[in-house]
Write an enzyme that holds these catalytic residues in place. Structure first.
Site, mmCIF file in Angstrom:
data_model
loop_
_atom_site.group_PDB
_atom_site.id
_atom_site.type_symbol
_atom_site.label_atom_id
_atom_site.label_comp_id
_atom_site.label_asym_id
_atom_site.label_seq_id
_atom_site.Cartn_x
_atom_site.Cartn_y
_atom_site.Cartn_z
ATOM 1 N N CYS A 1 30.321 40.413 29.968
ATOM 2 C CA CYS A 1 29.549 39.185 30.174
ATOM 3 C C CYS A 1 29.089 38.581 28.844
ATOM 4 C CB CYS A 1 28.388 39.410 31.132
ATOM 5 S SG CYS A 1 27.426 40.849 30.738
ATOM 6 N N HIS B 1 35.264 44.490 12.657
ATOM 7 C CA HIS B 1 34.652 43.915 13.851
ATOM 8 C C HIS B 1 34.680 44.904 15.020
ATOM 9 C CE1 HIS B 1 33.260 40.722 16.498
ATOM 10 N NE2 HIS B 1 34.134 41.165 17.386
ATOM 11 N N SER C 1 25.972 43.798 19.397
ATOM 12 C CA SER C 1 25.478 43.500 20.742
ATOM 13 C C SER C 1 24.217 42.652 20.700
ATOM 14 C CB SER C 1 25.144 44.796 21.471
ATOM 15 O OG SER C 1 26.265 45.620 21.511
ATOM 16 N N GLY D 1 3.591 44.306 41.380
ATOM 17 C CA GLY D 1 3.931 43.489 40.220
ATOM 18 C C GLY D 1 5.305 43.852 39.726
#
Lengths: 423, 275
Positions: free
Chosen positions: A51, A100, A110, A192
């Site tokens: 993603c 890389h 990241s 919560g």
């Protein structure tokens, strides 16, 4: 000689809308890999699609053409005009690609430095590529090296060791106090988002039961159901402190709901079994004095935040050390890679055999002093011919395969067979 | 042979201690692994030292101070290696290996002559008594190390400084468990050690108990650990109090073992001390 290239985009260069459009569906990866390999300049290929990043690695016959082909491959496969995402692409070649991929696998590239998922994603991307035979000697070697670099970074730095979010810090602390979380019970007071998050992480960490209490009974029931726990009337929750080990509190109460005296009494009844309070309410629910009781540990939201921040700082420092490891590994890999060039290998193979021939010939001649000049010449010609004949096969093979996906393999084997590196 | 292996042992223990110190100071994980191996090799070499010494002397090597220190160090390293097998507590190794190394260095500085055993003491009770007493003491040494680490970790967690140091220390739960386990194993060993000592005394000197300082202090040590065990089982003492008690208890162990001989005179004083 083939060169490795990379065309990709990530969370820093491309917004989510583009990343979504360019990403590859995992189930269809093998099909995409086939299409990638069908490109005229591409010999080996690997697609990493998560993603946060989409990256196409390839070993090419011609890197310039390879880059163009992969760009249009991306556009073509996703039915997008190239202009829509071309600015977000980064393109690396050779040594830059090595650096890389080492950085990506070590989680230095990241969004949250040090998060461990990316290594697993890269491994599964490689598994698919390997299974579809999209990778060859070069990418195989590069990926194996990458995994071992990532492992080295993990073991030699603390880059992924420490929790950087408040709820993970709470779990880490619980482990620090109890050793392991199996069989520990948790009480949630109030509700919560943070409370739920911490409870979820604890559960994943192995805690046993969850008790839930709330001023509104319905809310308590609702939460209890979500955690497969047990709801407890708010008026009776102090009794349940005898049964649980970890308490997460987050009520809207303006006063302390637990005081030092209460806890002192409870800890005695618990025969000093440790209790860990996580107070994430503002204003606080639990008297801070509670922390001074033996075997009772209390962390409020500020404490947790401070620990998380210190951990982030620590990670950044560790990232520095990780970069150093990556840098030395890149040099090592590139040295190996350059050694795969065919021409110098052939030259040193010839030299080596010639050297052996000369030495042996000299020895023989010196033990046969009565040979005539003509006989000496004949011996010299004979040995030279033998060496030439022996060399013929390997040298032609090396020249022929230098453009194949297996060329590097032969170079490597020849170097090992003839011990060309040991001088 | 014996002297040669003794030097080898010392070298391994020193190496192991340095490795463990590097581990704790620079958080270099591999150092702990190296440390464990060095200690392991040291232990094997130490076993050879004790065997050779036994053969040479004809009695178990626990008679003079050199031998006793060396034997105690051997027992501590052995107990740590066993413990490490069960719990992954490298930090305890830092303390245990330092302690063992100090004992061996001290032993190295002492006269190593084999002292002929007076006939009255030549008995098979000697190895039995010494083995149980030293095994108990070695386990209490581990409880001491775990106690020290517990106190450090507890301070860090309470004061909310759970940084790198805290990260390297074992969890409070594990440390307390080690404390409890050592107590339940060490206490019976010490008890048997004292009882066999009394039986031996009956054979050697004609009386089970003669309130010689060594005996008195062993009893004090025994009472301290008995109290701790009682508090743990009956009142549920644990954590900090138990850690402090095991540190105090080990102080008594050391005094019984060394202090009594150095400061007080009695039946147990094994010949010359510092020469």
């Amino acid at each position: 000689m083939r060169e490795v290239i990379l065309v990709g985009l990530n969370h820093r260069t491309a917004p989510l809308e583009i990343r979504e459009k360019v990403s590859f569906h995992e189930g269809d990866l093998d099909r995409y890999l086939k299409a990638l390999q069908d490109l005229p300049s591409v010999v080996e290929g690997l697609i990493l699609s998560t993603c946060n990043r989409v990256e196409v690695y390839a070993a090419t016959r011609d890197s310039e053409r390879g880059v163009d082909e992969i760009k249009s491959f991306l556009a073509h496969q996703h039915h997008l005009p190239l202009s829509e995402f071309e600015d977000t692409l980064y393109i690396f070649q050779g040594e830059e690609v090595v650096r890389h991929i080492f950085r990506v696998a070590s989680s230095l590239d990241s969004m949250v430095v040090g998060e461990p998922q990316i290594l697993g994603q890269l491994k599964s991307a490689y598994r698919v590529a390997h299974a579809t035979r999209a990778t060859g000697t070069l990418l195989n070697r590069l990926l194996h090296r990458t995994f071992s670099v990532a492992k080295r970074v993990r073991t030699e730095t603390r880059i992924g060791n420490r929790a950087v979010s408040v709820s993970f810090v709470a779990v880490e602390l619980a482990k620090k106090i109890f050793g392991h979380l199996e069989g520990r019970d948790v009480l949630i007071i109030g509700a919560g988002e943070m409370c739920e998050l911490a409870a979820q992480h604890l559960r994943r960490g192995g805690t046993n039961r969850v008790l839930v209490t709330n001023r509104t009974w319905e809310r308590a029931m609702e939460l209890a159901e979500r955690f497969h726990g047990e709801a407890i009337p708010f008026t009776e929750f102090t009794n349940s402190l005898l049964r649980v080990d970890i308490v997460i509190s987050s009520t809207g109460s303006p006063d302390y709901i637990l005081r030092k005296e209460d806890i002192s009494k409870i800890i005695k009844e618990r025969r000093n079994r440790p209790l860990f309070f996580i107070d994430i309410a503002v204003p606080r629910d639990i008297d801070p004095q509670v922390n001074s009781i033996d075997n009772v540990y209390l962390y409020d939201i500020d404490d947790l935040q401070e620990v998380a921040e210190a951990n982030i700082k620590d990670r950044q420092q560790e990232a520095q050390r990780a970069e150093e490891i990556v840098a030395t590994e890149v040099t090592k890999f590139c040295r190996w890679y350059q050694s795969l060039d065919v021409v110098p290998t052939i030259v040193s193979l010839r030299e080596k055999l010639e050297e052996i021939r000369k030495k042996e010939l000299e020895r023989t001649l010196s033990s046969l002093p009565r040979l005539s000049e003509k006989e000496r010449k004949a011996l010299d010609a004979l040995t030279a011919a033998i060496v030439k004949k022996i060399l013929h096969g390997p040298v032609t093979l090396l020249k022929e395969t230098s453009q194949d996906s297996e060329g590097d393999l032969y170079v490597d084997v020849v170097k090992k067979l003839f011990r060309l590196d040991e001088e | 042979m014996n002297v040669f292996f003794f030097k080898i042992t010392l070298a391994f223990y020193l190496g192991g201690t340095v490795a463990y110190l590097i581990y704790i100071l620079f958080s270099y994980k591999r150092a702990a692994w190296v440390g464990k191996f060095l200690l392991g090799f040291g232990f094997i070499s130490h076993c050879l030292v004790l065997t050779f010494r036994y053969i040479e002397a004809g009695h178990p090597p626990v008679v003079n101070l050199h031998e006793s220190l060396s034997f105690f160090a051997w027992a501590i390293v052995g107990a740590f290696l066993l413990l490490h097998h069960r719990y992954r507590v490298d930090v305890v190794g830092t303390f245990a290996s330092s302690l063992a190394t100090l004992l061996v260095i001290w032993a190295a500085a002492l006269p190593k002559d084999v002292i002929p055993l007076p006939p009255s003491l030549q008995s098979y009770w000697l190895p039995i008594h010494a083995t149980f007493a030293f095994a108990g003491n070695a386990i209490f040494a581990l409880a001491f190390c775990a106690g020290v680490v517990y106190l450090i970790q507890e301070r860090l967690v309470k004061s909310k400084r759970v940084g790198n140091l805290s990260q390297r220390l074992p969890s409070l739960g594990i440390l307390d468990e080690i404390n409890y386990r050592s107590l339940t194993i060490g206490f019976p060993l010490l008890t048997v050690g004292i009882v066999t000592g009394a039986v031996w005394a009956q054979y050697a000197w004609g009386s089970y108990w003669s309130w010689d300082p060594k005996e008195t202090w062993s009893l004090i040590t025994w009472l301290l650990y008995a109290a701790l065990l009682h508090q743990r089982l009956a009142v549920g003492w644990r954590g900090k109090k138990a850690a402090i008690m095991s540190i105090v208890g080990f102080g008594a162990v050391l005094f019984t073992f060394l202090g009594v001989n150095l400061l007080l005179k009695g039946l147990h004083s094994y010949a010359e001390w510092f020469r």
